[in-house]
Write an enzyme that holds these catalytic residues in place. Sequence first.
Site, PDB file in Angstrom:
ATOM      1  N   HIS A 130       0.817  -1.214   0.000  1.00  0.00           N
ATOM      2  CA  HIS A 130       0.000   0.000   0.000  1.00  0.00           C
ATOM      3  C   HIS A 130       0.850   1.263   0.000  1.00  0.00           C
ATOM      4  CE1 HIS A 130       0.207  -0.389   4.530  1.00  0.00           C
ATOM      5  NE2 HIS A 130       0.218   0.922   4.459  1.00  0.00           N
ATOM      6  N   ASP A 144       1.378  -7.800   2.174  1.00  0.00           N
ATOM      7  CA  ASP A 144       1.497  -6.352   1.982  1.00  0.00           C
ATOM      8  C   ASP A 144       2.961  -5.931   1.813  1.00  0.00           C
ATOM      9  OD1 ASP A 144       0.988  -3.670   1.863  1.00  0.00           O
ATOM     10  OD2 ASP A 144      -0.332  -3.626   3.589  1.00  0.00           O
ATOM     11  N   SER A 157       3.984   2.126   8.327  1.00  0.00           N
ATOM     12  CA  SER A 157       3.765   1.153   7.261  1.00  0.00           C
ATOM     13  C   SER A 157       5.059   0.939   6.489  1.00  0.00           C
ATOM     14  CB  SER A 157       2.687   1.645   6.305  1.00  0.00           C
ATOM     15  OG  SER A 157       1.430   1.653   6.934  1.00  0.00           O
TER      16      SER A 157
END
Length: 719
Positions: free
Chosen positions: A87, A224, A656
Site C-alpha cells: 500500500h 502487503d 507502514s
Amino acid sequence: MKKTIYTLFCLAAVLFGSQRATADEGMWTLSNLPQAVYEKMLEEGYRLPYGQLYADSNAIVKAVVNFGGYCSGVVVSPDGLVFTNHHCGFEAIRSHSTVDHDYMLNGFVAKSFDEELPNENLFVSFLVSQRDYTAEVLAAGIRNLSPEKQSMLIDSLEAEEQKAAVAEDSTLRVELKPFYEGNKYYLTTYRDFNDVRLVFAIPKSMGKFGGETDNWMWPRQTCDFSVFRIYCDPKTGKPAAYSKDNVPYHPEVYARVSTEGYKEGDFSMTMGYPGSTERYLSSFGIQLMRDAVNAPRYQVRTVRQDAMIRHMRADEAVRIKYDTKYAQSANYWKNALGMNKCIDSIGIIGMKQDYERLISQFQDSTGYLKGQLDIQRLGQLYDAVKEKSRITTIFNETFRRTSEIVSRSMRYAGGMPLEGPAGKPKKQYVQFEDNSDAWDLQTERDILAALLKNYRSIVPAAYHPEFFKTIDSMSGTEDERYAAYVEALYNSLLMSSEPIFINNKKTAKAIANDLAVQMGQDLIVVRQLLSQGTDTILADIADQERLLCDAKIRMEMDMPHYSDANFTLRMSYGQVGGYLLNGKPSGYYTDPASLYRKMQLGVEATAGKDYNIEYYAEPVMHRLFSAKDFGQYNDPLTGTMNLCFLTNNDITGGNSGSPVFDGNNRLIGLAFDGNWDSLSGDIFFDNALARCICVDIRYVLFMMDKWGNAKRLIDEIKR
C-alpha cells in the site's frame, strides 16, 4: 512533601499507567535513547550493543528509510533493493498501470535492471544525524512570539542550518521540528535519493487481500509488500536526479533476512517513521477529536466513497484512476470509526480527566507552573472552538482535494501566480496543468453533487456558501438541481489546460460570470468565517497543552518519556504474541490454510453468490496456497508457512513498511497495520490490546520466488 509526590506517582500508575514508559510502549528517538530503555530491551531479548542500533558505522538504523514522505522501508541488499508495503507503493504501481498493462491488477516483475520503472516525485531518505536544538530556539525568543511568528522563526532557523549543511554536502537536507508538544526541538539531517524505481509488485488481490473488510482487522493474510531500488550517480555514488545512466546504489548498511522464524514471546523491534500521535493530549482535546473530527470525517467520507465506488466497479479505467484515492480515503474513514469506538469502550476521556486531577494536585503540592498551566481554563478554550471545529472538518472533508473543479476554483480564488512577460498585463495569464488522465468526468460530477447536498444538510445555514442560492435558482428536482450545477461547474473556463489571459476583456467578462470562479470565492469567504476569532484561542490551547505535557514529565521526572510521533525516525520494541480477541486467544500468526478458506469465499463471489469479492484471488494463488508443504519457507515450530504475525510493538500511520527485526537485527517481517481493538493508539497505548500486524519475510520471499520467479532478486537478498 516527598510522601505526597510518591502517592501521586502510585495513583498515576493505576489511573493512567499506559501513558508511562513500559516494556512495549514507546516510539523512541535513537540519538538520545534512555539507558533504562536499552537495558529493558536487553532483558527482553535484544542481543547487541547499543552502537549496533544507532552509533556504529554498521548500525542497523542506516538501513531504514523514510519512503516517499509518507511511509517507511528498509534496504535489503548491497545493490539498494528496498522493501516497503504494497500500500506504500500503491500509487507508484497505479501510475504505471493502463487497461492494457494493469500492473495493479496483475502485478509487475522487472527481469533486469533495465526493466525497473522510474517514479516521478518518489524519494527515500536516510537519517544522517539528529541533535537537540532546544537551546538555540529558546535563545531566539520563541516563547514571546505568536504562533505565526513562531513558525516563521523555525523556518528561518531551519533555512540557516540548511545553508550550512549544503555548504558541507549538497546532498543533505535538514528539518527542525518540535518535540514534547514544543517543549523541546531537534534538528535532523537527512540524505535524499530521488531516483527510486519499481522492481516488483504482486497482484492487488494479494497485496491488498481482504480490502476494507480486513483493514485494521485480525486475523490477517494480506501479503502487503512491494520492492523498489535506489539509484545514484554512477561517478560519485551520491543522490542524483533520474537518468538512464544512473546505477544501483550501494548502501552503507543493509538488513540481513532471517528465515529461522520466531515463537511467541520472542523479542521484536521496529524502526520507521510514525506520522503523528497525540498521547499527551488533554481530555478536552480527545473529546474534540471524537466529536468534531472523527465523527464528521467518517460521515462525509462515507458519502464520497459510496459515489466513488459505484463508478469504480462499473469501469476498469475508472478503477485504475481512483484506486489510490479510494484507498487513502477509506483507510482513515475506518480509522475514525474504530478510534471513536475505542475512546468510548476504554473510557479514555474519563481516564484523562482523572489524570488531570492528579496534575492539579501536583501543582498544588509543588507550585510547579502555578499561574501558567490552568486546566480548567483549557476546557473553556476548547468549548469556545468546538462547533467551528466540527464545521471546519466537514468543510475540509467536502472541499479539500475531493474534486478537480473545486481544487482549481480555490487555487484560482486564492491567487495563482501570473505567467507571461512582466509589465505587459494583457499578455499575462494563468494556466492549469492538463491532468485529465487522472480523473473521470462523470465520477467527479457525481461525487461533488453528493458532497454538496450532504454539506448543506449537516451544516448550519450561517456557513453555507453563497453558491447554494445559485443551485436553488435552477429548475428540476433537488437532485437534478445539484447535477445541473455541477455539470455547469465542469464547463468552466478553469477546466481548460490552455492559457487564461485574465486581462483580456472578453476573458475577463467570462471569468466574472464563471460559476467555478464564484464557487472558489464563496468558499474562501466561508473558510475565513470559520477561522475568524479562533486564531488566538487555538494559540492559547497549544500553549496550555504544551504546559500540560511539561507538568506530566516533571511529575514523572524519574521515568523515561518519549515524544509524540512527528514523522521522525523512531524505534519501538516488544514481543511476538497475540491477545484476547472477543474473550478467546487470537493466535499470533496466520497460515496458508486460513488464506485458502477465505479465497473460496472469493470464488463464490465471482459466481454471483453473496460472498465477499475482496477475498478474490487468481487461480494461480489457489494452486500456490492449497499446497501442504512450503519447503524452505516452512516455520520449524508451526510446520507450515507463517503469513502474518502479531507483535505488541508501538506503531502508527507512517510506520507502514517499517522493518521488524529480531534480537540480532535480522529482518523477520514488515509492519503494515494496527488492530481494530486498539485504534485509539494515537492517543492511548493499551498494553493488553495494542498489536502491530506484520507480514512474515518468508511469505514475502515465497511470493517473489514461486509467483514472481524472481531468482535474480532472491539471490541478491542476503541471509
